[in-house]
Design an enzyme around this catalytic site. Sequence first.
Site, PDB file in Angstrom:
ATOM      1  N   SER A 126      36.004  -1.952   4.298  1.00 50.40           N
ATOM      2  CA  SER A 126      35.233  -1.485   3.148  1.00 50.40           C
ATOM      3  C   SER A 126      36.105  -1.394   1.908  1.00 50.40           C
ATOM      4  O   SER A 126      37.311  -1.179   1.997  1.00 50.40           O
ATOM      5  CB  SER A 126      34.678  -0.091   3.479  1.00 50.40           C
ATOM      6  OG  SER A 126      34.244   0.551   2.307  1.00 50.40           O
ATOM      7  N   TYR A 151      35.911   9.271   5.590  1.00 52.51           N
ATOM      8  CA  TYR A 151      35.319   7.973   5.941  1.00 52.51           C
ATOM      9  C   TYR A 151      36.246   6.846   5.482  1.00 52.51           C
ATOM     10  O   TYR A 151      36.591   5.961   6.267  1.00 52.51           O
ATOM     11  CB  TYR A 151      33.938   7.802   5.290  1.00 52.51           C
ATOM     12  CG  TYR A 151      33.510   6.363   5.260  1.00 52.51           C
ATOM     13  CD1 TYR A 151      33.623   5.606   4.102  1.00 52.51           C
ATOM     14  CD2 TYR A 151      33.057   5.748   6.413  1.00 52.51           C
ATOM     15  CE1 TYR A 151      33.281   4.271   4.085  1.00 52.51           C
ATOM     16  CE2 TYR A 151      32.700   4.405   6.406  1.00 52.51           C
ATOM     17  CZ  TYR A 151      32.821   3.678   5.231  1.00 52.51           C
ATOM     18  OH  TYR A 151      32.488   2.346   5.219  1.00 52.51           O
ATOM     19  N   LYS A 155      38.666   3.868   7.587  1.00 52.60           N
ATOM     20  CA  LYS A 155      38.707   2.425   7.341  1.00 52.60           C
ATOM     21  C   LYS A 155      40.151   1.980   7.068  1.00 52.60           C
ATOM     22  O   LYS A 155      40.595   0.938   7.538  1.00 52.60           O
ATOM     23  CB  LYS A 155      37.793   2.034   6.183  1.00 52.60           C
ATOM     24  CG  LYS A 155      36.305   2.135   6.516  1.00 52.60           C
ATOM     25  CD  LYS A 155      35.912   1.238   7.692  1.00 52.60           C
ATOM     26  CE  LYS A 155      34.431   1.315   8.017  1.00 52.60           C
ATOM     27  NZ  LYS A 155      34.055   0.477   9.185  1.00 52.60           N
TER      28      LYS A 155
HETATM   29  C1  WQD Z   1      27.009   4.429  -5.334  1.00 55.01           C
HETATM   30  C2  WQD Z   1      26.929   5.141  -6.670  1.00 55.01           C
HETATM   31  C3  WQD Z   1      26.937   7.529  -6.486  1.00 55.01           C
HETATM   32  C4  WQD Z   1      23.038   8.104  -4.670  1.00 55.01           C
HETATM   33  C5  WQD Z   1      29.017   3.164  -0.133  1.00 55.01           C
HETATM   34  C6  WQD Z   1      28.879   3.618   1.279  1.00 55.01           C
HETATM   35  C7  WQD Z   1      30.148   3.459   2.044  1.00 55.01           C
HETATM   36  C8  WQD Z   1      30.765   2.128   1.767  1.00 55.01           C
HETATM   37  C9  WQD Z   1      30.902   1.838   0.287  1.00 55.01           C
HETATM   38  C10 WQD Z   1      30.498   0.322   3.276  1.00 55.01           C
HETATM   39  C11 WQD Z   1      27.856   6.354  -6.737  1.00 55.01           C
HETATM   40  C12 WQD Z   1      25.637   7.023  -7.120  1.00 55.01           C
HETATM   41  C13 WQD Z   1      24.172   7.506  -5.199  1.00 55.01           C
HETATM   42  C14 WQD Z   1      22.193   8.878  -5.510  1.00 55.01           C
HETATM   43  C15 WQD Z   1      23.641   8.406  -7.357  1.00 55.01           C
HETATM   44  N1  WQD Z   1      29.981   1.101   2.350  1.00 55.01           N
HETATM   45  N2  WQD Z   1      24.440   7.658  -6.525  1.00 55.01           N
HETATM   46  N3  WQD Z   1      22.523   8.993  -6.831  1.00 55.01           N
HETATM   47  O1  WQD Z   1      29.540   5.896  -2.511  1.00 55.01           O
HETATM   48  O2  WQD Z   1      29.973   3.561  -3.391  1.00 55.01           O
HETATM   49  O3  WQD Z   1      29.787   4.047  -0.897  1.00 55.01           O
HETATM   50  O4  WQD Z   1      29.585   1.906  -0.249  1.00 55.01           O
HETATM   51  O5  WQD Z   1      31.516   0.490   3.841  1.00 55.01           O
HETATM   52  O6  WQD Z   1      29.800   3.543   3.414  1.00 55.01           O
HETATM   53  O7  WQD Z   1      28.532   4.983   1.255  1.00 55.01           O
HETATM   54  O8  WQD Z   1      27.763   4.076  -2.408  1.00 55.01           O
HETATM   55  O9  WQD Z   1      25.346   4.125  -2.787  1.00 55.01           O
HETATM   56  O10 WQD Z   1      26.487   6.251  -1.995  1.00 55.01           O
HETATM   57  O11 WQD Z   1      26.863   5.434  -4.332  1.00 55.01           O
HETATM   58  O12 WQD Z   1      23.917   8.553  -8.563  1.00 55.01           O
HETATM   59  O13 WQD Z   1      21.133   9.450  -5.081  1.00 55.01           O
HETATM   60  O14 WQD Z   1      25.601   5.649  -6.838  1.00 55.01           O
HETATM   61  O15 WQD Z   1      27.366   8.726  -7.111  1.00 55.01           O
HETATM   62  O16 WQD Z   1      28.368   6.467  -8.053  1.00 55.01           O
HETATM   63  P1  WQD Z   1      29.334   4.444  -2.390  1.00 55.01           P
HETATM   64  P2  WQD Z   1      26.542   5.009  -2.815  1.00 55.01           P
END
Ligand code: WQD
Length: 339
Positions: A126, A151, A155
């Site tokens: 990731s 998490y 990784k």
């Molecule tokens: C993206 C952005 C949030 C929800 C994910 C997976 C992790 C890994 C990497 C594979 C952030 C914002 C989110 C919401 C928001 N995947 N957000 N409101 O954190 O980059 O990580 O991809 O390995 O397993 O969790 O992805 O979609 O959680 O967040 O504003 O209701 O969207 O703060 O900036 P993230 P995400």
Amino acid sequence: MNKILVTGGCGYIGVHTIVDLVQNGYEVISVDNNSRSNIAILEGAEKIVGKKIKNYVVDLCNLKDTEMVFEENKDITGIIHFAAYKAVGESVEKPLMYYENNIGSLVNILKCAEKYAISNFVFSSSCTVYGNPDAIPVTEETPQKPAESPYGATKQMGEVIVCDAVKSNTIQAILLRYFNPVGSHPSTLIGEIPLGRPANLVPAITQTAIGKLPTMHVWGNDYDTRDGSCLRDYIHVCDIAHAHTLALNLLFGKQNKVNPEIFNLGTGDGFTVLEVIHAFEKTSGVKLNYTVGPRRGGDVVAIYANNNKAKTELNWQPKYSLDQMMDSAWKWELALQKA
Ligand code: WQD
């Protein structure tokens, strides 16, 4: 025909990868204890590929049970290891559960690869391994900063464990660093089924748009980005899936230049949270009800991929645009509602 064992095969990326593998001539079995997935998703995959997909309901943290799968399938020639917990926020609350599950299952599957002489191994890594990078876009050589969550740490540790297994000459491996997988298969027969309230952005958007959630929050708009919200590299899950098929092709063809090979799987473009929301509204025609909330702990400010290595060495070319990602995610949410 090469037979591939896919761990976490009932998961979001796992099931899309199974479809791509079968459509590209591989035989596949899945191992998934369905603790975080729904085995029913395989029915959708079976409809797409027109054949049965067998899943072994096995906890990979139980070595004896895991070995039984290999005893029953002596013709496995490759492994793709997806099975892991992946909720960033949950990992902060329950770090030991994450280390026990994500590291324990990886060690066991590598033990089986060694015991049953299976040398082709693809590890689901990731972009979280980069932490908060000093410069973007990140290449595979970008130094890893401290992980922002347990998490992410699992990784980073997972990559070290796979590299050490490679050094002991037991496997040849490819590490695939996914950026943000989103969207669903064009057939709308498979897609993401979040458990409980979705932590990830796109399912939060689609569930709010369809009314499953009353509203959603943008976690912070005071970051140092073009509109203040965090920036990510969103990549269609089908593009991610196909990269796994290409990675196995590289290993079976012994065309990997180094061992392990590492590839960034992102589009090479970054979009902010607000830009994703606006792309969704444009493609779905639905005005999204959201509010701006406080920053979320563990969030990286901005990251997106330099994906040139995957393009040249894997011969991989992401096909889907952000609008298409939003369109397919929305169509899946609508299909779930009808189910
Ligand atoms: C993206 C952005 C949030 C929800 C994910 C997976 C992790 C890994 C990497 C594979 C952030 C914002 C989110 C919401 C928001 N995947 N957000 N409101 O954190 O980059 O990580 O991809 O390995 O397993 O969790 O992805 O979609 O959680 O967040 O504003 O209701 O969207 O703060 O900036 P993230 P995400």
